[in-house]
Design an enzyme around this catalytic site. Structure first.
Site, PDB file in Angstrom:
ATOM      1  N   LYS A  22       1.399  19.583  -1.438  1.00 22.43           N
ATOM      2  CA  LYS A  22       2.506  18.863  -0.826  1.00 22.43           C
ATOM      3  C   LYS A  22       3.088  18.185  -1.933  1.00 22.43           C
ATOM      4  CE  LYS A  22       1.828  14.984   1.605  1.00 22.43           C
ATOM      5  NZ  LYS A  22       2.470  13.885   0.996  1.00 22.43           N
ATOM      6  N   ASN A  23       2.148  17.204  -2.700  1.00 21.87           N
ATOM      7  CA  ASN A  23       2.622  16.148  -3.518  1.00 21.87           C
ATOM      8  C   ASN A  23       3.271  16.775  -4.927  1.00 21.87           C
ATOM      9  OD1 ASN A  23       2.207  14.452  -1.728  1.00 21.87           O
ATOM     10  ND2 ASN A  23       0.198  13.443  -2.449  1.00 21.87           N
ATOM     11  N   ARG A  94       9.359   8.560   2.548  1.00 19.46           N
ATOM     12  CA  ARG A  94       9.260   7.922   1.015  1.00 19.46           C
ATOM     13  C   ARG A  94       9.501   8.623  -0.041  1.00 19.46           C
ATOM     14  NH1 ARG A  94       7.971   3.855  -1.975  1.00 19.46           N
ATOM     15  NH2 ARG A  94       7.091   4.295  -3.955  1.00 19.46           N
ATOM     16  N   CYS A 118       5.394   2.226   4.548  1.00 21.90           N
ATOM     17  CA  CYS A 118       4.560   2.906   5.686  1.00 21.90           C
ATOM     18  C   CYS A 118       3.581   2.251   6.139  1.00 21.90           C
ATOM     19  CB  CYS A 118       4.491   4.395   5.272  1.00 21.90           C
ATOM     20  SG  CYS A 118       3.237   4.353   4.023  1.00 21.90           S
ATOM     21  N   ARG A 123       4.838  -0.169  -0.423  1.00 23.21           N
ATOM     22  CA  ARG A 123       5.406   1.071  -1.281  1.00 23.21           C
ATOM     23  C   ARG A 123       6.745   0.514  -2.078  1.00 23.21           C
ATOM     24  NH1 ARG A 123       3.221   5.665   1.200  1.00 23.21           N
ATOM     25  NH2 ARG A 123       3.447   6.507  -0.824  1.00 23.21           N
ATOM     26  N   PRO A 124       6.628  -0.319  -2.863  1.00 23.87           N
ATOM     27  CA  PRO A 124       7.761  -1.113  -3.752  1.00 23.87           C
ATOM     28  C   PRO A 124       8.245   0.321  -4.575  1.00 23.87           C
ATOM     29  CG  PRO A 124       5.609  -1.918  -4.518  1.00 23.87           C
ATOM     30  CD  PRO A 124       5.364  -0.960  -3.411  1.00 23.87           C
ATOM     31  N   ILE A 125       9.411  -0.254  -5.289  1.00 24.72           N
ATOM     32  CA  ILE A 125      10.226   0.900  -6.200  1.00 24.72           C
ATOM     33  C   ILE A 125      10.298   0.036  -7.490  1.00 24.72           C
ATOM     34  CG2 ILE A 125      10.963   2.592  -4.551  1.00 24.72           C
ATOM     35  CD1 ILE A 125      13.532   0.768  -4.785  1.00 24.72           C
ATOM     36  N   ASP A 126       9.892  -1.168  -7.605  1.00 26.08           N
ATOM     37  CA  ASP A 126      10.096  -2.072  -8.929  1.00 26.08           C
ATOM     38  C   ASP A 126      10.063  -1.142 -10.145  1.00 26.08           C
ATOM     39  OD1 ASP A 126       7.444  -2.123  -7.733  1.00 26.08           O
ATOM     40  OD2 ASP A 126       7.192  -3.491  -9.950  1.00 26.08           O
ATOM     41  N   LEU A 127       8.877  -0.219 -10.182  1.00 28.27           N
ATOM     42  CA  LEU A 127       8.575   0.542 -11.484  1.00 28.27           C
ATOM     43  C   LEU A 127       9.527   1.550 -11.736  1.00 28.27           C
ATOM     44  CD1 LEU A 127       4.820   0.350 -11.365  1.00 28.27           C
ATOM     45  CD2 LEU A 127       6.102  -1.125 -12.724  1.00 28.27           C
ATOM     46  N   ASP A 306      -6.282   9.467  -1.785  1.00 27.42           N
ATOM     47  CA  ASP A 306      -5.615  10.436  -0.687  1.00 27.42           C
ATOM     48  C   ASP A 306      -6.804  11.123  -0.019  1.00 27.42           C
ATOM     49  OD1 ASP A 306      -2.373  11.497  -2.135  1.00 27.42           O
ATOM     50  OD2 ASP A 306      -3.197   9.561  -1.234  1.00 27.42           O
ATOM     51  N   ILE A 328      -5.688   1.096  -4.508  1.00 24.51           N
ATOM     52  CA  ILE A 328      -4.396   1.798  -4.794  1.00 24.51           C
ATOM     53  C   ILE A 328      -3.400   1.039  -3.535  1.00 24.51           C
ATOM     54  CG2 ILE A 328      -2.862   3.754  -5.039  1.00 24.51           C
ATOM     55  CD1 ILE A 328      -4.858   3.590  -7.201  1.00 24.51           C
ATOM     56  N   ARG A 398       2.576  16.484   8.484  1.00 21.26           N
ATOM     57  CA  ARG A 398       3.269  16.346   7.198  1.00 21.26           C
ATOM     58  C   ARG A 398       2.594  16.887   6.169  1.00 21.26           C
ATOM     59  NH1 ARG A 398       5.049  10.190   6.558  1.00 21.26           N
ATOM     60  NH2 ARG A 398       5.813  11.176   4.679  1.00 21.26           N
TER      61      ARG A 398
HETATM   62  C1  EPZ Z   1       2.290   9.367  -4.397  1.00 20.78           C
HETATM   63  O1  EPZ Z   1       2.865   8.412  -3.562  1.00 20.78           O
HETATM   64  C2  EPZ Z   1       1.594  10.366  -3.442  1.00 20.78           C
HETATM   65  N1  EPZ Z   1       2.829  10.712  -2.521  1.00 20.78           N
HETATM   66  C3  EPZ Z   1       0.688   9.625  -2.406  1.00 20.78           C
HETATM   67  O2  EPZ Z   1       0.074  10.649  -1.437  1.00 20.78           O
HETATM   68  C4  EPZ Z   1      -0.433   9.198  -3.320  1.00 20.78           C
HETATM   69  O3  EPZ Z   1      -1.341   8.428  -2.319  1.00 20.78           O
HETATM   70  C5  EPZ Z   1       0.034   8.167  -4.284  1.00 20.78           C
HETATM   71  O4  EPZ Z   1       1.126   8.943  -5.031  1.00 20.78           O
HETATM   72  C6  EPZ Z   1      -1.150   7.662  -5.270  1.00 20.78           C
HETATM   73  O5  EPZ Z   1      -1.535   9.058  -5.789  1.00 20.78           O
HETATM   74  C7  EPZ Z   1       3.605  11.830  -3.116  1.00 20.78           C
HETATM   75  O6  EPZ Z   1       3.370  12.169  -4.052  1.00 20.78           O
HETATM   76  C8  EPZ Z   1       4.677  12.378  -2.268  1.00 20.78           C
HETATM   77  P1  EPZ Z   1       2.457   5.398  -6.414  1.00 20.78           P
HETATM   78  P2  EPZ Z   1       3.673   7.304  -4.794  1.00 20.78           P
HETATM   79  O7  EPZ Z   1       3.855   4.931  -6.811  1.00 20.78           O
HETATM   80  O8  EPZ Z   1       4.355   7.749  -5.929  1.00 20.78           O
HETATM   81  C9  EPZ Z   1       2.396   0.549  -6.463  1.00 20.78           C
HETATM   82  C10 EPZ Z   1      -0.532  11.419   0.633  1.00 20.78           C
HETATM   83  O9  EPZ Z   1      -1.212  10.801   1.474  1.00 20.78           O
HETATM   84  N2  EPZ Z   1       3.716   0.814  -7.129  1.00 20.78           N
HETATM   85  O10 EPZ Z   1       1.478   6.029  -7.413  1.00 20.78           O
HETATM   86  O11 EPZ Z   1       4.573   6.245  -3.673  1.00 20.78           O
HETATM   87  C11 EPZ Z   1       2.322   1.166  -5.100  1.00 20.78           C
HETATM   88  O12 EPZ Z   1       2.538  -0.105  -4.399  1.00 20.78           O
HETATM   89  C12 EPZ Z   1       0.374  10.597   0.005  1.00 20.78           C
HETATM   90  O13 EPZ Z   1      -0.207  12.605   0.446  1.00 20.78           O
HETATM   91  C13 EPZ Z   1       4.376  -0.424  -7.283  1.00 20.78           C
HETATM   92  O14 EPZ Z   1       3.891  -1.508  -7.395  1.00 20.78           O
HETATM   93  O15 EPZ Z   1       2.413   6.352  -5.081  1.00 20.78           O
HETATM   94  C14 EPZ Z   1       1.083   1.315  -4.924  1.00 20.78           C
HETATM   95  O16 EPZ Z   1       0.071   0.275  -4.495  1.00 20.78           O
HETATM   96  C15 EPZ Z   1       0.291   8.946   0.496  1.00 20.78           C
HETATM   97  N3  EPZ Z   1       5.720  -0.292  -7.720  1.00 20.78           N
HETATM   98  C16 EPZ Z   1       0.612   2.055  -6.227  1.00 20.78           C
HETATM   99  O17 EPZ Z   1       1.550   1.731  -6.902  1.00 20.78           O
HETATM  100  C17 EPZ Z   1       6.205   1.046  -7.603  1.00 20.78           C
HETATM  101  O18 EPZ Z   1       7.519   0.917  -8.369  1.00 20.78           O
HETATM  102  C18 EPZ Z   1       0.612   3.757  -6.007  1.00 20.78           C
HETATM  103  O19 EPZ Z   1       1.867   4.015  -5.652  1.00 20.78           O
HETATM  104  C19 EPZ Z   1       5.754   2.015  -7.293  1.00 20.78           C
HETATM  105  C20 EPZ Z   1       4.415   2.020  -7.005  1.00 20.78           C
END
Ligand code: EPZ
Length: 419
Positions: A22-23, A94, A118, A123-127, A306, A328, A398
């Site tokens: 999925k991911n 997301r 969620c 789930r911020p997007i700052d990065l 996960d 995480i 999902r």
């Molecule tokens: C991906 O989510 C996966 N989803 C998630 O799977 C998975 O848990 C996660 O990566 C970590 O491996 C998909 O690929 C669709 P991140 P993503 O950005 O990209 C922080 C599942 O169950 N962060 O690596 O959203 C954030 O808050 C789902 O299949 C920032 O601070 O994960 C979190 O603490 C759940 N700023 C950490 O990074 C940002 O701009 C990990 O988030 C982005 C993220």
């Protein structure tokens, strides 16, 4: 809302086939927006999230055909427009935000509803935005929207404070046709990143290092369509490994890549589980005395977040004290109160769950709170004595294709009740 009924206590046996990840499929579908051509994704998992992102692409006039029998998604993005997609659809998932990078590449800008948080975290997007800024993209956030635009995209170096999976993917897709070279440092190293790099290169991109902490993207003029088969779902494979352990069973899992499962296999071996890999399959035998273990979730190649909920379900039935630390996401222990209804002994202390193994769990009515928590409750139900009802199973749909059918084929006494 459908629910799943399980009469637990039965051993599993036989084989299960794992679907594509999925991911991986979600970013790949977003990446088809870059080509303005036709892309075919084979062996695509027929998951609710895959249907949602395809509806999102249709809302900007992509031509998407899904052949459920062939498990093939054909996407033609030659006529897409930059109309703002339906906000409801964007907030539903997301991963919708992953279309931002491709649309910036394709049109030089785009407006999108802010992705919701969620249950598992804000789930911020700052990065993501830090990366876009580095490429010369101006970003305005207001009234619940992100508006991004760039006169031209110019490659640069981006250091990610945290190896965010989504930010790494979005920046790769924003940089793929930018002028010059982009380097993403401290990039996420998950296998799904490597898969996206291979997909983009099959479209004519010039990317090296995807799947390592340093990714080099050399901008190209345009990308063409491609046909691609994504990697297997390592988390689905891990979930079935957890189901085998919770029921002390021996099963065969087809559709794995040993490299991608290393963190999971290493941790399960520590607990005393027997695992033998044979090419793209593995045998797992948990019909033996198991040991309590400690787990700390980390970015890949650490233990995957996960798989955290599923391991709590497993360790609830292993004698001794196990500690799971979630580094995480800030709120990924919501399953604990539901598991306690089944007799699990779990105490949450900040970012750690302290689990005392109990000799037996008993079936109860429980509620899925998120995708992986739902899978974990099903695993508990397989092990518990009596009947378990898992409500709100839409969370599980999902990320798992017909999980109850695959478990039934393994001999579980399980059925879906359509509400
Ligand atoms: C991906 O989510 C996966 N989803 C998630 O799977 C998975 O848990 C996660 O990566 C970590 O491996 C998909 O690929 C669709 P991140 P993503 O950005 O990209 C922080 C599942 O169950 N962060 O690596 O959203 C954030 O808050 C789902 O299949 C920032 O601070 O994960 C979190 O603490 C759940 N700023 C950490 O990074 C940002 O701009 C990990 O988030 C982005 C993220």
């Amino acid at each position: 809302m459908d629910k799943i009924l399980i009469r637990g206590g039965k051993r599993l046996r036989g084989e299960v086939n794992i679907s594509s990840a999925k991911n991986s499929v979600l970013p790949l579908i977003a990446a088809t927006l870059l080509s303005g051509d036709k892309c075919i994704i084979d062996n695509a998992p027929m998951l609710d999230d895959v249907f949602v992102i395809n509806d999102l692409l249709r809302s900007i006039n992509a031509d998407v055909k899904i052949d459920e029998k062939l498990q093939r998604v054909t996407i033609d993005t030659s006529n897409i427009n930059r109309c703002e997609p339906n906000g409801e659809l964007v907030r539903k998932m997301r991963a919708s935000f992953l279309i931002m990078g491709p649309m910036i590449s394709r049109f030089g800008g785009f407006k999108l509803s802010l992705p919701g948080g969620c249950n598992i975290g804000t789930r911020p997007i700052d990065l993501h935005l830090k990366g876009f800024n580095a490429l010369g993209v101006k970003v305005n956030i207001g009234h619940g929207y992100v508006e991004a635009y760039a006169d031209r995209l110019k490659g640069d170096k981006v250091y990610l404070d945290f190896p965010s999976v989504g930010a790494t993917e979005n920046i790769m897709m924003a940089a793929v046709m930018a002028e010059g070279e982009t380097i993403i440092e401290n990039a996420a190293e998950e296998p799904e990143i490597e898969d996206l790099g291979n997909f983009l290169n099959s479209m004519g991109a010039n990317i090296t290092g995807a799947g390592s902490g340093n990714i080099h993207i050399y901008g190209v003029r345009n990308l063409k369509g491609t046909t691609y088969k994504p990697i297997y779902d390592r988390i689905e494979a891990g979930t079935f490994m957890a189901a085998a352990i919770a029921t002390r069973s021996k099963i065969k899992i087809n559709g794995i890549k040993e490299e991608h499962l290393k963190p999971i296999i290493a941790k399960l071996a520590e607990a005393g589980v027997y695992i033998k890999v044979d090419g793209e399959s593995l045998i797992i035998d948990a019909d033996r005395k198991l040991k309590a273990i400690d787990i700390k979730t980390m970015p890949y190649p650490g233990f995957p977040t996960d798989m955290q909920s599923q391991m709590a379900a497993v360790l609830s039935t292993v004698e001794g004290t196990s500690i799971i630390t979630e580094t995480i996401f800030e709120n990924r222990f919501m399953y604990a109160s539901e598991m306690k209804r089944m007799g699990a002994n779990i105490k949450i202390d900040g970012r750690s769950a302290i689990i005392e193994g109990v000799p037996k769990l008993t079936g109860a009515e429980v509620r899925a709170t998120d995708l992986r928590a739902g899978a974990a409750l099903i695993i508990e139900g397989l092990s518990a004595e009596g009947e378990t009802q898992v409500l709100d199973i839409y969370h599980v749909d999902r990320g798992y294709v017909s999980i109850e059918e695959k478990l039934k084929k393994l001999g579980a006494d399980i059925e879906r009740v359509k509400q």
